[in-house]
Design a protein around this motif. Structure first.
Motif, PDB file in Angstrom:
ATOM      1  N   ALA A  37      -7.945 -23.484  -7.639  1.00  6.05           N
ATOM      2  CA  ALA A  37      -8.193 -22.874  -6.330  1.00  6.05           C
ATOM      3  C   ALA A  37      -8.269 -23.959  -5.264  1.00  6.05           C
ATOM      4  CB  ALA A  37      -9.489 -22.075  -6.363  1.00  6.05           C
ATOM      5  N   ASP A  38      -7.793 -23.642  -4.072  1.00  3.55           N
ATOM      6  CA  ASP A  38      -7.870 -24.559  -2.936  1.00  3.55           C
ATOM      7  C   ASP A  38      -9.205 -24.321  -2.244  1.00  3.55           C
ATOM      8  OD1 ASP A  38      -7.689 -25.970  -0.581  1.00  3.55           O
ATOM      9  OD2 ASP A  38      -5.694 -25.250  -0.046  1.00  3.55           O
ATOM     10  N   LEU A  39     -10.083 -25.339  -2.243  1.00  5.95           N
ATOM     11  CA  LEU A  39     -11.433 -25.193  -1.693  1.00  5.95           C
ATOM     12  C   LEU A  39     -11.679 -26.093  -0.487  1.00  5.95           C
ATOM     13  CD1 LEU A  39     -13.295 -24.938  -5.100  1.00  5.95           C
ATOM     14  CD2 LEU A  39     -13.280 -23.173  -3.332  1.00  5.95           C
ATOM     15  N   ILE A  40     -10.626 -26.537   0.147  1.00  3.53           N
ATOM     16  CA  ILE A  40     -10.812 -27.440   1.278  1.00  3.53           C
ATOM     17  C   ILE A  40     -11.611 -26.741   2.385  1.00  3.53           C
ATOM     18  CG2 ILE A  40      -8.689 -26.831   2.521  1.00  3.53           C
ATOM     19  CD1 ILE A  40      -8.329 -29.828   3.116  1.00  3.53           C
ATOM     20  N   GLY A  41     -12.690 -27.376   2.801  1.00  5.38           N
ATOM     21  CA  GLY A  41     -13.498 -26.855   3.892  1.00  5.38           C
ATOM     22  C   GLY A  41     -14.320 -25.616   3.577  1.00  5.38           C
ATOM     23  N   ALA A  42     -14.314 -25.146   2.328  1.00  5.25           N
ATOM     24  CA  ALA A  42     -15.111 -23.964   1.980  1.00  5.25           C
ATOM     25  C   ALA A  42     -16.593 -24.300   2.081  1.00  5.25           C
ATOM     26  CB  ALA A  42     -14.764 -23.486   0.575  1.00  5.25           C
ATOM     27  N   ASP A  43     -17.368 -23.398   2.645  1.00  2.00           N
ATOM     28  CA  ASP A  43     -18.808 -23.614   2.806  1.00  2.00           C
ATOM     29  C   ASP A  43     -19.512 -23.099   1.558  1.00  2.00           C
ATOM     30  OD1 ASP A  43     -21.475 -23.770   3.560  1.00  2.00           O
ATOM     31  OD2 ASP A  43     -21.051 -23.215   5.651  1.00  2.00           O
ATOM     32  N   LEU A  44     -19.992 -24.023   0.734  1.00  2.00           N
ATOM     33  CA  LEU A  44     -20.599 -23.673  -0.547  1.00  2.00           C
ATOM     34  C   LEU A  44     -22.117 -23.838  -0.541  1.00  2.00           C
ATOM     35  CD1 LEU A  44     -18.041 -25.326  -3.019  1.00  2.00           C
ATOM     36  CD2 LEU A  44     -18.078 -22.981  -2.143  1.00  2.00           C
ATOM     37  N   ARG A  45     -22.728 -23.783   0.623  1.00  2.00           N
ATOM     38  CA  ARG A  45     -24.176 -23.923   0.684  1.00  2.00           C
ATOM     39  C   ARG A  45     -24.860 -22.799  -0.087  1.00  2.00           C
ATOM     40  NH1 ARG A  45     -25.412 -24.256   6.903  1.00  2.00           N
ATOM     41  NH2 ARG A  45     -23.486 -23.019   6.951  1.00  2.00           N
ATOM     42  N   ASP A  46     -25.633 -23.203  -1.077  1.00  2.00           N
ATOM     43  CA  ASP A  46     -26.408 -22.267  -1.894  1.00  2.00           C
ATOM     44  C   ASP A  46     -25.529 -21.297  -2.689  1.00  2.00           C
ATOM     45  OD1 ASP A  46     -28.989 -21.710  -2.773  1.00  2.00           O
ATOM     46  OD2 ASP A  46     -29.158 -19.935  -1.504  1.00  2.00           O
ATOM     47  N   THR A  47     -24.250 -21.616  -2.836  1.00  2.00           N
ATOM     48  CA  THR A  47     -23.364 -20.800  -3.671  1.00  2.00           C
ATOM     49  C   THR A  47     -23.740 -21.004  -5.129  1.00  2.00           C
ATOM     50  OG1 THR A  47     -21.587 -21.127  -2.072  1.00  2.00           O
ATOM     51  CG2 THR A  47     -20.956 -20.339  -4.264  1.00  2.00           C
ATOM     52  N   ASP A  48     -23.822 -19.929  -5.902  1.00  2.87           N
ATOM     53  CA  ASP A  48     -24.195 -20.036  -7.310  1.00  2.87           C
ATOM     54  C   ASP A  48     -22.944 -20.204  -8.159  1.00  2.87           C
ATOM     55  OD1 ASP A  48     -25.323 -19.966  -9.800  1.00  2.87           O
ATOM     56  OD2 ASP A  48     -26.544 -18.178  -9.431  1.00  2.87           O
ATOM     57  N   LEU A  49     -22.763 -21.422  -8.665  1.00  2.00           N
ATOM     58  CA  LEU A  49     -21.600 -21.752  -9.495  1.00  2.00           C
ATOM     59  C   LEU A  49     -21.982 -21.881 -10.964  1.00  2.00           C
ATOM     60  CD1 LEU A  49     -19.963 -24.459  -7.190  1.00  2.00           C
ATOM     61  CD2 LEU A  49     -19.184 -22.106  -7.516  1.00  2.00           C
ATOM     62  N   THR A  50     -23.097 -21.294 -11.347  1.00  2.00           N
ATOM     63  CA  THR A  50     -23.550 -21.368 -12.735  1.00  2.00           C
ATOM     64  C   THR A  50     -22.469 -20.845 -13.677  1.00  2.00           C
ATOM     65  OG1 THR A  50     -25.858 -21.039 -12.079  1.00  2.00           O
ATOM     66  CG2 THR A  50     -25.291 -20.586 -14.374  1.00  2.00           C
ATOM     67  N   GLY A  51     -22.066 -21.704 -14.598  1.00  2.00           N
ATOM     68  CA  GLY A  51     -21.082 -21.302 -15.596  1.00  2.00           C
ATOM     69  C   GLY A  51     -19.676 -21.099 -15.067  1.00  2.00           C
ATOM     70  N   ALA A  52     -19.427 -21.407 -13.804  1.00  2.00           N
ATOM     71  CA  ALA A  52     -18.089 -21.228 -13.232  1.00  2.00           C
ATOM     72  C   ALA A  52     -17.140 -22.310 -13.742  1.00  2.00           C
ATOM     73  CB  ALA A  52     -18.153 -21.262 -11.712  1.00  2.00           C
ATOM     74  N   ASP A  53     -15.843 -22.001 -13.714  1.00  2.00           N
ATOM     75  CA  ASP A  53     -14.820 -22.957 -14.146  1.00  2.00           C
ATOM     76  C   ASP A  53     -14.043 -23.429 -12.934  1.00  2.00           C
ATOM     77  OD1 ASP A  53     -12.879 -24.459 -15.338  1.00  2.00           O
ATOM     78  OD2 ASP A  53     -12.236 -22.919 -16.767  1.00  2.00           O
ATOM     79  N   LEU A  54     -14.287 -24.693 -12.528  1.00  2.00           N
ATOM     80  CA  LEU A  54     -13.580 -25.287 -11.395  1.00  2.00           C
ATOM     81  C   LEU A  54     -12.557 -26.323 -11.861  1.00  2.00           C
ATOM     82  CD1 LEU A  54     -16.808 -24.841 -10.261  1.00  2.00           C
ATOM     83  CD2 LEU A  54     -15.578 -25.393  -8.179  1.00  2.00           C
ATOM     84  N   THR A  55     -12.151 -26.226 -13.117  1.00  2.00           N
ATOM     85  CA  THR A  55     -11.156 -27.145 -13.651  1.00  2.00           C
ATOM     86  C   THR A  55      -9.883 -27.060 -12.816  1.00  2.00           C
ATOM     87  OG1 THR A  55     -12.023 -26.762 -15.875  1.00  2.00           O
ATOM     88  CG2 THR A  55      -9.884 -27.848 -15.702  1.00  2.00           C
ATOM     89  N   GLY A  56      -9.436 -28.180 -12.323  1.00  2.00           N
ATOM     90  CA  GLY A  56      -8.208 -28.188 -11.542  1.00  2.00           C
ATOM     91  C   GLY A  56      -8.364 -27.691 -10.119  1.00  2.00           C
TER      92      GLY A  56
END
Length: 276
Positions: free
Chosen positions: A223-242
């Motif tokens: 996924a393209d995450l440039i500039g995404a605001d991830l403040r307090d985003t819950d990424l528990t167990g998420a897959d950000l590979t690549g």
């Protein structure tokens, strides 16, 4: 210039070789991220005489979580040691200090662009634009070496736009390699969204507002995450590979776990496992 497609260590903050510029040059307002107001050019009251933070180990507990998610991409040591030749703003003239504080945010923007361009050159799918990426990487690096007066006259916004055109093309090439439909959430308001387990492979999340969104167990591969605001985003167990164009400050602003899978270039934030 060092081959930054291999080693991006120069694009990470090195506080030991910086004069605490982020603690002085930048303003902040009393909020959930900062315990008090501070004007640009005014030293934070927690800044010590050796340019170190007096509460660095307790920033979150003391109400300065905003400091823990900031990274200058190496601009601090560049401005301190190269642009101004090791001249400390505390001991130089007031005018010299002002120029240093004005230049620092500009160089920070250029270093952030260097990070993205360098990452783009590591993506095999972007090979059709690698030559153009190298050209812009060289140009951007040259801009970081300008004098303070030259930097003050530089139109950084125009240069960012030129780089962004190429980064957009890079994103299209990379995400095209992901099979199946790909969600376009560019600039979307996803604050507090319930996206647990969502299939976001190859999604365009550029500039999306994901504040406090639930992305537990979500698939964010490529996924393209440039500039995404991830403040307090819950990424528990998420897959950000690549996942690409994701930066350490973005990760530091989010919540996650030992089970969150990350790109190799980034490190797991300490507070994810420390319970802070």
């Amino acid at each position: 210039m060092r081959d930054q497609t291999v080693d991006r260590s120069d694009l990470r903050g090195d506080c030991a070789n910086c004069f605490g510029l982020c603690c002085v040059a930048l303003p902040f307002a009393a909020s959930a991220d900062f315990a008090l107001d501070k004007r640009a050019g005014t030293p934070c009251p927690n800044l010590q005489g050796d340019h170190r933070c007096g509460i660095h180990a307790r920033l979150r507990q003391e109400g300065f979580s905003g400091c823990t998610v900031y990274d200058c991409f190496g601009a601090g040591q560049r401005v301190s040691q190269i642009t101004f030749g090791g001249q400390d703003w505390r001991t130089g003239s007031r005018e010299n200090a002002r120029r240093m504080f004005d230049v620092f945010p500009l160089v920070r923007q250029l270093h952030e662009l260097l990070w993205y361009l360098t990452e783009a050159l590591t993506l095999p799918a972007a090979r059709p634009v690698h030559a153009d990426l190298r050209r812009l990487l060289t140009q951007t690096d040259a801009l970081t070496r300008l004098t303070p007066d030259e930097l003050a006259e530089l139109d950084v916004a125009a240069h960012r736009q030129r780089v962004n055109v190429l980064l957009l093309r890079t994103s299209e090439l990379v995400r095209a390699g992901v099979r199946g439909p790909k969600k376009d959430r560019r600039g979307a308001d996803l604050m507090g969204a319930r996206l647990k387990g969502a299939d976001l492979r190859g999604a365009d999340l550029r500039g999306a507002y994901l504040i406090a969104a639930d992305l537990t167990g979500a698939d964010l591969r490529c996924a393209d995450l440039i500039g995404a605001d991830l403040r307090d985003t819950d990424l528990t167990g998420a897959d950000l590979t690549g996942a690409f164009f994701l930066t350490q400050p973005q990760l530091n602003a989010a919540r996650g776990s030992a089970g969150t899978r990350l790109p190799e270039s980034l490190t797991r934030p300490v507070h994810w496992t420390a319970g802070l």
